[in-house]
Motif scaffolding. Sequence first.
Motif, PDB file in Angstrom:
ATOM      1  N   ILE A 417       0.846  -1.200   0.000  1.00 23.65           N
ATOM      2  CA  ILE A 417       0.000   0.000   0.000  1.00 23.65           C
ATOM      3  C   ILE A 417       0.883   1.252   0.000  1.00 23.65           C
ATOM      4  CG2 ILE A 417      -1.680   1.319   1.366  1.00 23.65           C
ATOM      5  CD1 ILE A 417      -2.845  -1.439   2.266  1.00 23.65           C
ATOM      6  N   GLY A 421       0.423   0.592  -4.098  1.00 20.48           N
ATOM      7  CA  GLY A 421      -0.138  -0.658  -4.595  1.00 20.48           C
ATOM      8  C   GLY A 421      -1.377  -1.044  -3.818  1.00 20.48           C
ATOM      9  N   THR A 422      -1.800  -2.275  -4.025  1.00 23.58           N
ATOM     10  CA  THR A 422      -3.041  -2.741  -3.421  1.00 23.58           C
ATOM     11  C   THR A 422      -2.779  -3.986  -2.578  1.00 23.58           C
ATOM     12  OG1 THR A 422      -5.252  -3.616  -3.910  1.00 23.58           O
ATOM     13  CG2 THR A 422      -3.565  -4.012  -5.558  1.00 23.58           C
ATOM     14  N   CYS A 423      -3.610  -4.185  -1.572  1.00 20.89           N
ATOM     15  CA  CYS A 423      -3.432  -5.318  -0.659  1.00 20.89           C
ATOM     16  C   CYS A 423      -3.837  -6.635  -1.306  1.00 20.89           C
ATOM     17  CB  CYS A 423      -4.206  -5.083   0.630  1.00 20.89           C
ATOM     18  SG  CYS A 423      -5.991  -5.018   0.421  1.00 20.89           S
ATOM     19  N   THR A 424      -4.452  -6.575  -2.493  1.00 17.27           N
ATOM     20  CA  THR A 424      -4.699  -7.820  -3.223  1.00 17.27           C
ATOM     21  C   THR A 424      -4.882  -7.547  -4.700  1.00 17.27           C
ATOM     22  OG1 THR A 424      -6.163  -9.716  -3.557  1.00 17.27           O
ATOM     23  CG2 THR A 424      -7.162  -7.763  -2.574  1.00 17.27           C
ATOM     24  N   GLY A 428      -8.695 -11.182  -3.683  1.00 14.49           N
ATOM     25  CA  GLY A 428      -9.867 -10.568  -3.083  1.00 14.49           C
ATOM     26  C   GLY A 428      -9.693 -10.333  -1.590  1.00 14.49           C
ATOM     27  N   ILE A 429     -10.719  -9.763  -0.991  1.00 15.14           N
ATOM     28  CA  ILE A 429     -10.667  -9.332   0.410  1.00 15.14           C
ATOM     29  C   ILE A 429     -11.231 -10.406   1.342  1.00 15.14           C
ATOM     30  CG2 ILE A 429     -11.524  -7.623   2.069  1.00 15.14           C
ATOM     31  CD1 ILE A 429      -9.443  -6.506   0.094  1.00 15.14           C
ATOM     32  N   LEU A 437      -8.050  -3.635   3.457  1.00 15.67           N
ATOM     33  CA  LEU A 437      -8.898  -2.838   2.562  1.00 15.67           C
ATOM     34  C   LEU A 437      -9.233  -1.506   3.230  1.00 15.67           C
ATOM     35  CD1 LEU A 437     -10.594  -2.351   0.012  1.00 15.67           C
ATOM     36  CD2 LEU A 437     -12.499  -3.504   1.146  1.00 15.67           C
ATOM     37  N   GLU A 440      -6.299   0.666   2.901  1.00 15.26           N
ATOM     38  CA  GLU A 440      -6.040   1.054   1.516  1.00 15.26           C
ATOM     39  C   GLU A 440      -7.061   2.067   0.999  1.00 15.26           C
ATOM     40  OE1 GLU A 440      -5.275  -2.197  -1.189  1.00 15.26           O
ATOM     41  OE2 GLU A 440      -6.230  -1.113  -2.842  1.00 15.26           O
ATOM     42  N   ASN A 443     -11.300   6.849   3.124  1.00 19.81           N
ATOM     43  CA  ASN A 443     -12.706   7.274   3.156  1.00 19.81           C
ATOM     44  C   ASN A 443     -13.507   6.776   1.949  1.00 19.81           C
ATOM     45  OD1 ASN A 443     -11.525   8.944   1.324  1.00 19.81           O
ATOM     46  ND2 ASN A 443     -12.303  10.858   2.173  1.00 19.81           N
ATOM     47  N   ALA A 444     -12.841   6.190   0.959  1.00 19.61           N
ATOM     48  CA  ALA A 444     -13.606   5.569  -0.134  1.00 19.61           C
ATOM     49  C   ALA A 444     -14.414   4.380   0.389  1.00 19.61           C
ATOM     50  CB  ALA A 444     -12.679   5.127  -1.265  1.00 19.61           C
ATOM     51  N   MET A 448     -18.206   2.627  -0.543  1.00 21.00           N
ATOM     52  CA  MET A 448     -18.536   1.200  -0.702  1.00 21.00           C
ATOM     53  C   MET A 448     -19.666   0.808   0.258  1.00 21.00           C
ATOM     54  SD  MET A 448     -14.857  -0.700  -1.258  1.00 21.00           S
ATOM     55  CE  MET A 448     -13.502   0.139  -2.100  1.00 21.00           C
ATOM     56  N   LEU A 466     -15.483  -8.206   3.088  1.00 16.32           N
ATOM     57  CA  LEU A 466     -15.041  -6.916   2.541  1.00 16.32           C
ATOM     58  C   LEU A 466     -14.845  -5.830   3.597  1.00 16.32           C
ATOM     59  CD1 LEU A 466     -17.067  -6.418  -0.789  1.00 16.32           C
ATOM     60  CD2 LEU A 466     -14.847  -7.483  -0.476  1.00 16.32           C
ATOM     61  N   PHE A 467     -15.914  -5.499   4.323  1.00 22.21           N
ATOM     62  CA  PHE A 467     -15.779  -4.423   5.326  1.00 22.21           C
ATOM     63  C   PHE A 467     -16.886  -4.576   6.353  1.00 22.21           C
ATOM     64  CE2 PHE A 467     -17.589  -2.822   1.292  1.00 22.21           C
ATOM     65  CZ  PHE A 467     -18.924  -2.744   1.666  1.00 22.21           C
TER      66      PHE A 467
ATOM     67  N   GLU B 185     -16.140  15.681   0.765  1.00 22.46           N
ATOM     68  CA  GLU B 185     -14.871  14.968   0.965  1.00 22.46           C
ATOM     69  C   GLU B 185     -14.351  14.454  -0.368  1.00 22.46           C
ATOM     70  OE1 GLU B 185     -14.118  11.768   3.799  1.00 22.46           O
ATOM     71  OE2 GLU B 185     -15.730  12.643   5.013  1.00 22.46           O
ATOM     72  N   ILE B 187     -12.475  11.458  -2.270  1.00 20.94           N
ATOM     73  CA  ILE B 187     -12.070  10.054  -2.171  1.00 20.94           C
ATOM     74  C   ILE B 187     -11.141   9.717  -3.338  1.00 20.94           C
ATOM     75  CG2 ILE B 187     -14.236   9.358  -1.058  1.00 20.94           C
ATOM     76  CD1 ILE B 187     -14.836   7.934  -3.874  1.00 20.94           C
ATOM     77  N   ARG B 188     -10.391   8.643  -3.147  1.00 12.81           N
ATOM     78  CA  ARG B 188      -9.571   8.109  -4.239  1.00 12.81           C
ATOM     79  C   ARG B 188     -10.070   6.689  -4.471  1.00 12.81           C
ATOM     80  NH1 ARG B 188      -3.117   6.836  -3.984  1.00 12.81           N
ATOM     81  NH2 ARG B 188      -2.829   6.412  -6.211  1.00 12.81           N
ATOM     82  N   ARG B 191      -5.601   2.547  -6.289  1.00 16.49           N
ATOM     83  CA  ARG B 191      -4.175   2.859  -6.270  1.00 16.49           C
ATOM     84  C   ARG B 191      -3.638   2.734  -7.697  1.00 16.49           C
ATOM     85  NH1 ARG B 191      -3.626   4.151  -0.873  1.00 16.49           N
ATOM     86  NH2 ARG B 191      -1.414   3.664  -1.043  1.00 16.49           N
ATOM     87  N   ARG B 192      -2.316   2.908  -7.824  1.00  7.94           N
ATOM     88  CA  ARG B 192      -1.736   2.865  -9.167  1.00  7.94           C
ATOM     89  C   ARG B 192      -1.401   1.461  -9.657  1.00  7.94           C
ATOM     90  NH1 ARG B 192       2.724   4.677 -10.789  1.00  7.94           N
ATOM     91  NH2 ARG B 192       3.734   4.978  -8.765  1.00  7.94           N
ATOM     92  N   ALA B 193      -1.603   0.442  -8.835  1.00  7.85           N
ATOM     93  CA  ALA B 193      -1.353  -0.930  -9.303  1.00  7.85           C
ATOM     94  C   ALA B 193      -2.211  -1.192 -10.552  1.00  7.85           C
ATOM     95  CB  ALA B 193      -1.692  -1.925  -8.207  1.00  7.85           C
ATOM     96  N   SER B 196      -6.358  -4.948  -9.306  1.00  6.60           N
ATOM     97  CA  SER B 196      -6.669  -5.032  -7.887  1.00  6.60           C
ATOM     98  C   SER B 196      -7.959  -5.817  -7.716  1.00  6.60           C
ATOM     99  CB  SER B 196      -6.838  -3.626  -7.299  1.00  6.60           C
ATOM    100  OG  SER B 196      -7.320  -3.700  -5.977  1.00  6.60           O
ATOM    101  N   SER B 197      -8.038  -6.561  -6.617  1.00  6.77           N
ATOM    102  CA  SER B 197      -9.297  -7.217  -6.250  1.00  6.77           C
ATOM    103  C   SER B 197      -9.799  -6.675  -4.923  1.00  6.77           C
ATOM    104  CB  SER B 197      -9.086  -8.727  -6.120  1.00  6.77           C
ATOM    105  OG  SER B 197      -8.943  -9.320  -7.384  1.00  6.77           O
ATOM    106  N   TYR B 200     -15.151  -2.978  -3.981  1.00  7.19           N
ATOM    107  CA  TYR B 200     -15.950  -2.577  -5.147  1.00  7.19           C
ATOM    108  C   TYR B 200     -15.121  -1.733  -6.103  1.00  7.19           C
ATOM    109  CZ  TYR B 200     -19.836  -3.890  -2.069  1.00  7.19           C
ATOM    110  OH  TYR B 200     -20.674  -4.563  -1.230  1.00  7.19           O
ATOM    111  N   LEU B 202     -14.854   1.088  -7.620  1.00  6.00           N
ATOM    112  CA  LEU B 202     -15.381   2.454  -7.647  1.00  6.00           C
ATOM    113  C   LEU B 202     -14.872   3.224  -8.860  1.00  6.00           C
ATOM    114  CD1 LEU B 202     -15.152   3.494  -3.885  1.00  6.00           C
ATOM    115  CD2 LEU B 202     -17.065   2.455  -5.118  1.00  6.00           C
TER     116      LEU B 202
END
Lengths: 470, 470
Positions: A417, A421-424, A428-429, A437, A440, A443-444, A448, A466-467, B185, B187-188, B191-193, B196-197, B200, B202
Motif C-alpha cells: 500500500i 499498490g493494493t493489498c490484493t 480478493g478481500i 482494505l 487502503e 474514506n472511499a 462502498m 469486505l468491510f 470529501e 475520495i480516491r 491505487r496505481r497498481a 486489484s481485487s 468494489y 469504484l
Amino acid sequence: MALKDVVAGKRNEEGIASALAVLKQQLGDRLQTGQAFREQHGHTTTYLTLQAPDGVVFAESADDVKAVVKVCSQYKVPVIPFGTGSSLEGQVNAPSGGICIDFSRMNRIIEVNAEDLDVTVEPGVTREDLNVYLRDTGLFFPIDPGANASIGGMASTRASGTNAVRYGTMKDNVLAVTAVVTNGEEIRTARRARKSSAGYDLTRLFVGAEGTLGVITSVTLRLQGIPEKIAGGVCTFDSIKAACDAVIMTIQMGVPVARIELLDEVQVRACNAYSGLNYAEKPTLFVEFHGTEETAALQSQQFAEIAAECGSIDFRWTSDAAERNKLWKARHDAYWASRALAPHLDGLSTDVCVPISRLADCVVETQLDIQENGFLAPIVGHAGDGNFHVLILFDGKDAESVAKTEAFVARLNRRAIAMDGTCTGEHGIGQGKMSFLAEEAGNALDVMRAIKMSLDPDNIFNPGKLFRLV
Amino acid sequence: MALKDVVAGKRNEEGIASALAVLKQQLGDRLQTGQAFREQHGHTTTYLTLQAPDGVVFAESADDVKAVVKVCSQYKVPVIPFGTGSSLEGQVNAPSGGICIDFSRMNRIIEVNAEDLDVTVEPGVTREDLNVYLRDTGLFFPIDPGANASIGGMASTRASGTNAVRYGTMKDNVLAVTAVVTNGEEIRTARRARKSSAGYDLTRLFVGAEGTLGVITSVTLRLQGIPEKIAGGVCTFDSIKAACDAVIMTIQMGVPVARIELLDEVQVRACNAYSGLNYAEKPTLFVEFHGTEETAALQSQQFAEIAAECGSIDFRWTSDAAERNKLWKARHDAYWASRALAPHLDGLSTDVCVPISRLADCVVETQLDIQENGFLAPIVGHAGDGNFHVLILFDGKDAESVAKTEAFVARLNRRAIAMDGTCTGEHGIGQGKMSFLAEEAGNALDVMRAIKMSLDPDNIFNPGKLFRLV
C-alpha cells in the motif's frame, strides 16, 4: 488459524430455522443440511477457520436462486454463493450462518456466439470445462488463475492469473452478468455489445463484489481466438532487480507478452524438486508469446534482446508444445511444490500488487523480511502486472508461529500500500484482508458501504466480508 | 430542437441565490455569473436546447471543487462539471440551474510514471495537450474520440473512439480517479497498481457516471508505448456485409488491428468532397496497424488476405506518415464533411453499438430506414467494436423535420437494443437518451437509481441526466 478478522457474526436463529423450513418445502432434496455437506461448503482450502453454513442449496436454475433470495430476504438470513471453494480469503465462510448456494449443477453453457467472440454461461461452469467445450470453435477463454475455479467465483473475486498481462482480468473479460438482487428480482447488467456508455457500469460493480451485492446467475464472457502459435521460454537473471527491469522494458516496448511470471530462487528450487526440473536456482522469468508463427518468433526475439540488455544469464526458448506444457504445469504446481518444501507445515498464500516500477523493491524487501524472520516462503508473481504471491509455510498449531505469520502478512500488505499498490491483486478481500482494505481505501470505504447498504439493506448477501458495515 | 426528455427541472431559487452569494465571497472572480459565461457553459454544440447554469466556477484546485460541493450540498443546488463542452447528449445542460464547474484551469499534469506507463492529470487536461506533453517520454494516451475533449469529460462519459478496438475505452484505461463526493470529501477510488481485487470497483463506477455521483478532481491513466511503426490503409468493398465480414474475421483471427473504421458510401462521398480525396464511393474500411517494422507489415498482410477472402475490391496500403495523417484527418473530419453536404441544415450525431455479428444487419437496416425517409445521413463506425454513428441532417426550425428525426433516432436505438446491443457505445446518455437507457436497462435501472440515491441523496450532482429518480 483464526485471523482477528474472522469473527463469528450474530446469528438470526429464528430466521434461519424458518428459512430452512420454507426452503425444504420449496426445494426438497436440493436443500441439504447434513454436517458433511455444510462443512464442505465453509472455507476448507485456506488457513482460515471453517465457518459452515446452516444449509446448502444445490441450485439448478435461476429460479432456485430467486427462491432462496426471496426466502432469505423475508427472514433476514445470509446467502452465500459457492462455486468450487477455491477462493483464498474466506469468501465462502458463513460467519453468521445462513444458506449457501452451491452452483455445481448450474454448469450449462447457455450460448456461444462465435462470430462475436462471446459466450454466456451459468456460474457453475469451470474455466477448464469451458475451454474444453470451446475447443472446436477455435476460441478460448484466457483467464487462468491456476485453480479450476468456477466462472461465477472468478467474476465475483475479479480473478486474473498468469496471462492477465495480455488478456486482462475478469474486469476486462466479463461483458455482462445476470444477478438476483435483494428483492429476488433478476437484473441484467449490460448487453452483448463490446462497449457501452449507457449508464452506470453495473457489470464492473458486480465483478469483484464477492457476492455482497447479489447472486450472479449467468456470466457473459469475451473470448479470444486460439493463437496459431504459442512459444515460450525460461530466462534466468542474477538478481530480482534485473528480472524486473526486463519485465518493465518488455511492457514499455509494447511487446504483447502473453505471460511473464517471476519466480524467486526459493520458488525455482521448490519447482525443480517437485516437478523434476533442473533450472538454475536464480531469479527466473517464465514467458509465453501468442501469435502467428512469425509474430510469436518476433516477440520471442524482441524479448530475448531486452532480457540480454538487462543482464539475463540464460534464455531457453521453445515452441515445442510438450516442453511448454511441462513448464506451465510446473508454474501451476508452484503452490504444491512450495507446500512440499515442508509437508508438515500449513501454507498461507497471500498476494499484493504494486506499480511495476516498485516490484523489485517490494519483492526484495519482502525477501529480507522473510530471511530476518526465518520463514520458508517462496515468491512467485505475475510480474507484468506487478502482482506477486508469497506462500508462507507455518505451523497453524503453534500460536507464536501464527502470530509471526499474521504480522508478516500485515507488513507485506502495508509495504504494498505504501508503494501505491493494493493489498490484493487477485485473491480478493473476503475475511482475511478486511483490515487492509480499510487502510487502503480510506474514506472511499464509506462510498462502498453506502452502495452495499442501498443494494442490500438487510445485509443478507455474503455478510461479514469486505468491510464492516458500522 | 427540444427532445421530449429535455425538460426544465424544478429550480430551487432561494438555494441558488444563497449558494451564489456564499461562493462569491469564497471564490471571488473565480465565480462568474454573466450571461455570456453562463450560456457558453450550457449545451451549445449539440442539437439539444441550451439550459444555462446560474453561475460558472473556474476551479483552480480540488479545494475549489470541495468548496462548491459543500456549499451546493448545504443549499441543495445542482453542480454540473464542464470539461470542453464537446459531449453530444446534453451532459452539461443545467435543467434545474445551478453551479457549473469549469475545469479549464485545472489542466496540470500531476505526475508521469514512465516506468509504470501511467500518468495522473487534473480533469481539465485535454487529450491532445496530454499527448504533446508525453511526446518525449516515448509514451502516449491512446483514447481518441475525435474531439479534443478533456480527460475528466472523457472519463465521465466513458469515451472511446477510433482505436478502442486495440486499446479499449476509458473503462479500460482509467486506473483511478479522485472525486469530491456528497459531503465535500475527496475520495480516491484505487491505487496505481495495474490490477486489484480490493473491494468494489469504484473507478469503473465513476467512469461513465456523467458527473451524477460526484465531481472528478484527478484521473490516473494507463499509457502505451508509442509504436515503432504505424501502417495503415484503405480497403473498399462492394457491400457493407463484405466489409463487416472482413472486420469480424480480423478480430476473430486475433490480428491486433489498432483502428478499423467503416464508412458507408454516403460518408465516403462526403469525405471525398470535404477532404479532397478520391476514394471509390463504396463501403470502405480505414485500417491502422501498430507494431515494429516487421509486425506492422505482417498485420497489414494478414488483413489484406482476410479482406481479399471477404471480397475486397481494392486495398491501398501505406506506411508513409503524411499519407496516413491525411487519411485519419479525413476520418476525424467526417462530422464536418457530413455537415458540409447540406450546410443550411442542422446535424444530429447519434451512436449505437451492437455485437459485431449484427453490425452489417444494423447498418443495412438503418440505411434502408434513411432511404425510405429521405434523410441525408452518412454512417461511420468503429466497426471492430460494432459501434457506429449516424449524422442526420435535418431542419431544426421545421417541426415536421424534427419529429421525423426524433422518430428515426428512436427506431435506431430500438433496432440496436433488439440486436442485444446498446443505445450508446460512446456518447453516453445525458438528456438525449434517457428513455432509451430505460428501455435497455429494464429493472437494472432500479439498481442504478438506488446507487444514485445512496451517494447523492439530495440529487445535486448533475441532476436530470441518465434517468429520472422516480
